[in-house]
Design a protein around this motif. Structure first.
Motif, PDB file in Angstrom:
ATOM      1  N   ALA A 232      -7.188  20.245  -4.978  1.00  8.59           N
ATOM      2  CA  ALA A 232      -7.243  19.539  -4.211  1.00  8.59           C
ATOM      3  C   ALA A 232      -6.413  20.116  -3.265  1.00  8.59           C
ATOM      4  O   ALA A 232      -5.573  20.126  -3.555  1.00  8.59           O
ATOM      5  CB  ALA A 232      -7.482  18.061  -4.397  1.00  8.59           C
ATOM      6  N   TRP A 233      -6.822  20.875  -2.534  1.00  9.74           N
ATOM      7  CA  TRP A 233      -6.168  21.412  -1.132  1.00  9.74           C
ATOM      8  C   TRP A 233      -7.445  21.032   0.261  1.00  9.74           C
ATOM      9  O   TRP A 233      -8.118  22.184   0.887  1.00  9.74           O
ATOM     10  CB  TRP A 233      -5.380  22.469  -1.620  1.00  9.74           C
ATOM     11  CG  TRP A 233      -4.406  22.449  -0.416  1.00  9.74           C
ATOM     12  CD1 TRP A 233      -4.742  23.430   0.899  1.00  9.74           C
ATOM     13  CD2 TRP A 233      -2.965  21.942   0.005  1.00  9.74           C
ATOM     14  NE1 TRP A 233      -3.504  24.034   1.767  1.00  9.74           N
ATOM     15  CE2 TRP A 233      -2.743  22.809   0.780  1.00  9.74           C
ATOM     16  CE3 TRP A 233      -1.861  21.736  -1.110  1.00  9.74           C
ATOM     17  CZ2 TRP A 233      -1.210  22.480   1.240  1.00  9.74           C
ATOM     18  CZ3 TRP A 233      -0.726  21.255  -0.284  1.00  9.74           C
ATOM     19  CH2 TRP A 233      -0.491  22.020   0.243  1.00  9.74           C
ATOM     20  N   PRO A 234      -6.058  20.580   1.178  1.00 14.48           N
ATOM     21  CA  PRO A 234      -5.245  20.396   1.926  1.00 14.48           C
ATOM     22  C   PRO A 234      -5.457  18.320   1.310  1.00 14.48           C
ATOM     23  O   PRO A 234      -6.459  17.619   1.155  1.00 14.48           O
ATOM     24  CB  PRO A 234      -4.881  20.091   3.175  1.00 14.48           C
ATOM     25  CG  PRO A 234      -6.488  20.059   4.023  1.00 14.48           C
ATOM     26  CD  PRO A 234      -7.588  21.146   2.869  1.00 14.48           C
ATOM     27  N   VAL A 235      -4.385  17.949   0.582  1.00 11.02           N
ATOM     28  CA  VAL A 235      -4.168  16.518   0.763  1.00 11.02           C
ATOM     29  C   VAL A 235      -2.759  15.805   1.580  1.00 11.02           C
ATOM     30  O   VAL A 235      -2.033  16.108   1.722  1.00 11.02           O
ATOM     31  CB  VAL A 235      -3.395  16.130  -0.706  1.00 11.02           C
ATOM     32  CG1 VAL A 235      -4.017  15.076  -1.130  1.00 11.02           C
ATOM     33  CG2 VAL A 235      -4.469  17.009  -1.462  1.00 11.02           C
ATOM     34  N   THR A 236      -3.381  14.574   2.333  1.00 11.03           N
ATOM     35  CA  THR A 236      -2.075  13.882   2.818  1.00 11.03           C
ATOM     36  C   THR A 236      -2.442  12.585   2.398  1.00 11.03           C
ATOM     37  O   THR A 236      -3.303  12.248   1.714  1.00 11.03           O
ATOM     38  CB  THR A 236      -2.684  13.757   4.474  1.00 11.03           C
ATOM     39  OG1 THR A 236      -4.419  12.765   4.678  1.00 11.03           O
ATOM     40  CG2 THR A 236      -2.846  15.349   4.833  1.00 11.03           C
ATOM     41  N   VAL A 237      -1.417  11.727   2.645  1.00 10.93           N
ATOM     42  CA  VAL A 237      -1.172   9.999   2.076  1.00 10.93           C
ATOM     43  C   VAL A 237      -0.914   9.209   3.730  1.00 10.93           C
ATOM     44  O   VAL A 237      -0.636   9.619   4.604  1.00 10.93           O
ATOM     45  CB  VAL A 237       0.219   9.506   2.046  1.00 10.93           C
ATOM     46  CG1 VAL A 237       0.425   9.004   1.502  1.00 10.93           C
ATOM     47  CG2 VAL A 237       0.336  10.829   0.384  1.00 10.93           C
ATOM     48  N   SER A 238      -2.188   8.074   3.711  1.00 10.34           N
ATOM     49  CA  SER A 238      -2.321   7.085   4.651  1.00 10.34           C
ATOM     50  C   SER A 238      -2.067   6.250   4.201  1.00 10.34           C
ATOM     51  O   SER A 238      -1.828   4.972   5.028  1.00 10.34           O
ATOM     52  CB  SER A 238      -4.100   7.071   4.258  1.00 10.34           C
ATOM     53  OG  SER A 238      -4.875   6.305   3.271  1.00 10.34           O
ATOM     54  N   GLY A 239      -1.792   5.548   2.743  1.00 13.70           N
ATOM     55  CA  GLY A 239      -1.713   4.508   2.829  1.00 13.70           C
ATOM     56  C   GLY A 239      -2.949   3.581   1.714  1.00 13.70           C
ATOM     57  O   GLY A 239      -4.109   4.259   1.903  1.00 13.70           O
ATOM     58  N   ASN A 240      -3.017   2.280   1.343  1.00 15.14           N
ATOM     59  CA  ASN A 240      -4.099   1.471   0.927  1.00 15.14           C
ATOM     60  C   ASN A 240      -4.704   1.382   2.598  1.00 15.14           C
ATOM     61  O   ASN A 240      -4.920   0.206   3.799  1.00 15.14           O
ATOM     62  CB  ASN A 240      -3.341   0.452   0.709  1.00 15.14           C
ATOM     63  CG  ASN A 240      -5.161   0.023  -0.890  1.00 15.14           C
ATOM     64  OD1 ASN A 240      -6.211   0.433   0.182  1.00 15.14           O
ATOM     65  ND2 ASN A 240      -4.522  -0.721  -1.718  1.00 15.14           N
ATOM     66  N   LEU A 241      -6.251   1.712   3.059  1.00 13.02           N
ATOM     67  CA  LEU A 241      -7.250   1.291   3.625  1.00 13.02           C
ATOM     68  C   LEU A 241      -7.499  -0.603   3.663  1.00 13.02           C
ATOM     69  O   LEU A 241      -7.799  -1.597   4.627  1.00 13.02           O
ATOM     70  CB  LEU A 241      -8.615   2.355   3.899  1.00 13.02           C
ATOM     71  CG  LEU A 241      -8.486   3.396   4.625  1.00 13.02           C
ATOM     72  CD1 LEU A 241      -9.416   3.990   4.275  1.00 13.02           C
ATOM     73  CD2 LEU A 241      -8.132   2.659   5.623  1.00 13.02           C
ATOM     74  N   LYS A 242      -6.798  -0.886   2.453  1.00 13.01           N
ATOM     75  CA  LYS A 242      -7.295  -2.380   1.880  1.00 13.01           C
ATOM     76  C   LYS A 242      -6.601  -3.066   2.671  1.00 13.01           C
ATOM     77  O   LYS A 242      -7.180  -4.112   3.619  1.00 13.01           O
ATOM     78  CB  LYS A 242      -7.673  -2.599   0.809  1.00 13.01           C
ATOM     79  CG  LYS A 242      -9.034  -2.038   0.049  1.00 13.01           C
ATOM     80  CD  LYS A 242      -9.092  -2.724  -1.834  1.00 13.01           C
ATOM     81  CE  LYS A 242     -10.200  -1.374  -2.206  1.00 13.01           C
ATOM     82  NZ  LYS A 242      -9.800  -1.231  -3.693  1.00 13.01           N
ATOM     83  N   GLY A 243      -5.890  -2.594   3.177  1.00 13.96           N
ATOM     84  CA  GLY A 243      -4.629  -3.465   3.962  1.00 13.96           C
ATOM     85  C   GLY A 243      -4.464  -3.950   5.449  1.00 13.96           C
ATOM     86  O   GLY A 243      -4.504  -4.814   5.857  1.00 13.96           O
ATOM     87  N   ASP A 244      -5.707  -2.310   5.853  1.00 14.38           N
ATOM     88  CA  ASP A 244      -6.311  -2.895   7.165  1.00 14.38           C
ATOM     89  C   ASP A 244      -7.316  -3.387   7.793  1.00 14.38           C
ATOM     90  O   ASP A 244      -8.087  -4.180   8.338  1.00 14.38           O
ATOM     91  CB  ASP A 244      -6.247  -0.965   7.673  1.00 14.38           C
ATOM     92  CG  ASP A 244      -5.095  -1.035   8.231  1.00 14.38           C
ATOM     93  OD1 ASP A 244      -4.144  -1.611   8.730  1.00 14.38           O
ATOM     94  OD2 ASP A 244      -4.486   0.493   7.841  1.00 14.38           O
ATOM     95  N   THR A 245      -7.831  -4.271   6.184  1.00 13.71           N
ATOM     96  CA  THR A 245      -9.365  -4.904   6.864  1.00 13.71           C
ATOM     97  C   THR A 245      -8.582  -6.138   7.125  1.00 13.71           C
ATOM     98  O   THR A 245      -7.386  -6.594   6.900  1.00 13.71           O
ATOM     99  CB  THR A 245      -9.807  -5.032   5.213  1.00 13.71           C
ATOM    100  OG1 THR A 245      -8.623  -5.260   3.820  1.00 13.71           O
ATOM    101  CG2 THR A 245     -10.225  -4.220   4.847  1.00 13.71           C
ATOM    102  N   ASP A 246     -10.284  -7.459   7.425  1.00 14.42           N
ATOM    103  CA  ASP A 246      -9.916  -8.664   7.816  1.00 14.42           C
ATOM    104  C   ASP A 246     -10.017  -9.241   7.068  1.00 14.42           C
ATOM    105  O   ASP A 246     -10.697  -8.706   5.759  1.00 14.42           O
ATOM    106  CB  ASP A 246     -10.863  -8.649   8.967  1.00 14.42           C
ATOM    107  CG  ASP A 246     -10.835  -8.282  10.023  1.00 14.42           C
ATOM    108  OD1 ASP A 246      -9.654  -7.812  10.681  1.00 14.42           O
ATOM    109  OD2 ASP A 246     -11.634  -8.149  10.968  1.00 14.42           O
ATOM    110  N   PRO A 247      -9.402 -10.739   6.892  1.00 10.40           N
ATOM    111  CA  PRO A 247      -9.731 -11.383   5.284  1.00 10.40           C
ATOM    112  C   PRO A 247     -11.239 -11.894   5.573  1.00 10.40           C
ATOM    113  O   PRO A 247     -12.117 -12.117   6.411  1.00 10.40           O
ATOM    114  CB  PRO A 247      -9.003 -12.738   5.939  1.00 10.40           C
ATOM    115  CG  PRO A 247      -8.359 -12.867   6.948  1.00 10.40           C
ATOM    116  CD  PRO A 247      -8.894 -10.964   7.668  1.00 10.40           C
ATOM    117  N   PRO A 248     -10.903 -11.545   4.088  1.00 12.24           N
ATOM    118  CA  PRO A 248     -13.149 -12.456   3.813  1.00 12.24           C
ATOM    119  C   PRO A 248     -13.345 -13.630   4.559  1.00 12.24           C
ATOM    120  O   PRO A 248     -12.786 -14.596   4.490  1.00 12.24           O
ATOM    121  CB  PRO A 248     -13.042 -12.638   2.364  1.00 12.24           C
ATOM    122  CG  PRO A 248     -11.773 -12.932   1.862  1.00 12.24           C
ATOM    123  CD  PRO A 248     -11.100 -12.107   2.800  1.00 12.24           C
ATOM    124  N   PRO A 249     -14.549 -13.288   4.550  1.00 10.43           N
ATOM    125  CA  PRO A 249     -14.687 -14.566   6.441  1.00 10.43           C
ATOM    126  C   PRO A 249     -15.632 -15.302   5.009  1.00 10.43           C
ATOM    127  O   PRO A 249     -16.172 -15.302   4.332  1.00 10.43           O
ATOM    128  CB  PRO A 249     -15.921 -14.209   6.718  1.00 10.43           C
ATOM    129  CG  PRO A 249     -17.071 -12.654   5.647  1.00 10.43           C
ATOM    130  CD  PRO A 249     -15.361 -12.669   5.642  1.00 10.43           C
TER     131      PRO A 249
END
Length: 438
Positions: free
Chosen positions: A202-219
């Motif tokens: 794969a190319w290009p590849v970047t790093v973002s971190g885990n999107l789940k850390g930016d989710t809201d708590p489950p309602p």
């Protein structure tokens, strides 16, 4: 494997799919009988649309199941704010219910078509996506080939690749290069994942971190939370969530060991709620009294187990406790997402088999928000300690929430990486009339 052999293997895969296509109807009927397919929407799996395509730019986003769906919700809403239509496909009945509950009319939901040429061609020809974005780890060779043929950019976000999958792909390097090399962009969850995707072509590849850390708590339905808290009263509680086969038995063993000392209520939330009857039968056989959410049972003072066999209500169950064992980690492998437990104020326990969430657990453990346990006996000791040590439990909860704050930022990094593909669509959406048309 050479490039020539890889092409032959992938061609063979597509041919087998075509030959097996007449049999897929029976297979899906069987899955519907088992509750794993939506009988009323089965044609979607063959690429037949059940909703009209809106006028204007459209992004096809695929999230295989519940975890992936939760992860991409913030990204979907970011696209929505830019006026871009989202076609969201998922593969499970559970994730479809989650989409209905969380997103409603914010997206067009369809079940993902089978990775067979007839189905995927029909799907792409109807929806005409401008960009295809897949969350996390699924690879579908025929889908990749058809999107490539139509010059539709293919992007992978929150991308991860497990130890086992990486080793398997490395054994078929030529095939991996043919597939991963077709991606326009990979946005990986971690440096390790990024390096693995690069190794596979794969190319290009970047790093973002885990999107789940930016989710809201489950309602949760607050009236249901209040009602259950009233029924529980002063009893201590702990939860075993996202459990797989064998982990419910472990939770029952812990419950029986601790009940004489704590009189606690044990909450069990299986990863697959359709296993509710089977799990209840096993618990009753051990002499335990079970109340089930799906039946609307009342929790009484002599209830041993509250079985959370409903879809999309993790927010309810986690609001009833401050101690959470996260499953698929003791008797199964890979782990499950501990972020929701941390967000909702739980001290986290887990088995050691958490390869799919390694970085998340490393951050939680480093802060002191999670602890690993080796076996059922160690789990019982840890639960007992946390139920009876308010300071230790509170410290773990605070540490877990601090770790979650440190994880945030993946959404902005992902959006920034996607801007070359999304910004032109946003401009086009702003210039388009708002009438819907096929």
């Amino acid at each position: 494997m050479s490039k020539g052999l890889a092409r032959i293997a992938l061609t063979g895969y597509r041919v087998v799919g075509v030959l097996a296509y007449p049999l897929t109807g029976g297979y899906l009927t069987y899955r519907a009988f088992k509750g794993k397919e939506d009988r009323q929407r089965r044609l979607e799996r063959f690429g037949y649309a059940s909703q009209p395509r809106p006028f204007g730019p459209l992004v096809w986003m695929h999230a295989a199941s519940v975890g992936e769906t939760l992860a991409v919700i913030p990204l979907i809403r970011e696209f929505g704010r830019r006026g871009i239509h989202i076609l969201l496909t998922t593969g499970t009945v559970t994730s479809a219910a989650l989409v209905e509950n969380r997103l409603g009319n914010e997206v067009i939901h369809q079940y993902v078509p089978l990775d067979v040429k007839f189905a995927i061609k029909r799907f792409i020809r109807y929806w005409r996506p401008d960009v295809a974005i897949t969350a996390e780890s699924e690879i579908w060779p025929t889908t990749i080939a058809e999107l490539t043929r139509r010059h539709i950019p293919q992007i992978r976000v929150n991308a991860r690749i497990s130890d086992r999958s990486f080793d398997r792909w490395k054994g078929f390097g030529g095939i991996a290069e043919q597939l991963f090399g077709k991606m326009a962009l990979v946005v990986a969850r971690s440096d390790v994942d990024a390096e693995r995707f690069r190794d596979l072509g794969a190319w290009p590849v970047t790093v973002s971190g885990n999107l789940k850390g930016d989710t809201d708590p489950p309602p949760a339905d607050q009236s249901a939370v209040d009602a259950y808290l009233a029924q529980i009263g002063n009893r201590k509680t702990w939860a075993a969530i996202c459990t797989f086969d064998g982990e419910e038995t472990a939770a029952a063993t812990v419950h029986k060991a601790l009940k004489p000392r704590n009189g606690q209520l044990t909450i069990i939330v299986p990863r697959h709620p359709e296993r509710g009857d089977e799990i209840e039968a096993g618990l009753v056989e051990q002499g335990l009294k079970v109340a089930r959410r799906s039946r609307g049972d009342v929790i009484t003072p002599d209830t041993d187990i509250f079985l959370g066999d409903s879809i999309g209500e993790m927010g309810l169950y986690l609001r009833l406790t401050e101690v959470s064992f996260v499953g698929r980690s003791l008797t199964a492998e890979g782990g499950q997402n501990p972020i929701e437990s941390a967000m909702l104020g739980c001290a986290i326990l887990s088995g050691s088999n958490v390869q799919n969430f390694r970085e998340t657990y490393q951050q939680l453990i480093r802060k002191g928000g999670a602890r690993m346990i080796r076996d059922t006996e160690m789990l019982a000791k840890a639960v007992h300690y946390l139920l009876n040590n308010d300071i230790a439990r509170r410290n773990m909860i605070d540490a877990g929430q601090e770790a979650i704050q440190d994880m945030r930022g993946a959404l902005s990094a992902t959006v920034k990486a996607l801007e070359p593909y999304i910004n032109p669509l946003a401009v086009s959406a702003a210039l388009q009339p708002k009438t819907a048309a096929q």
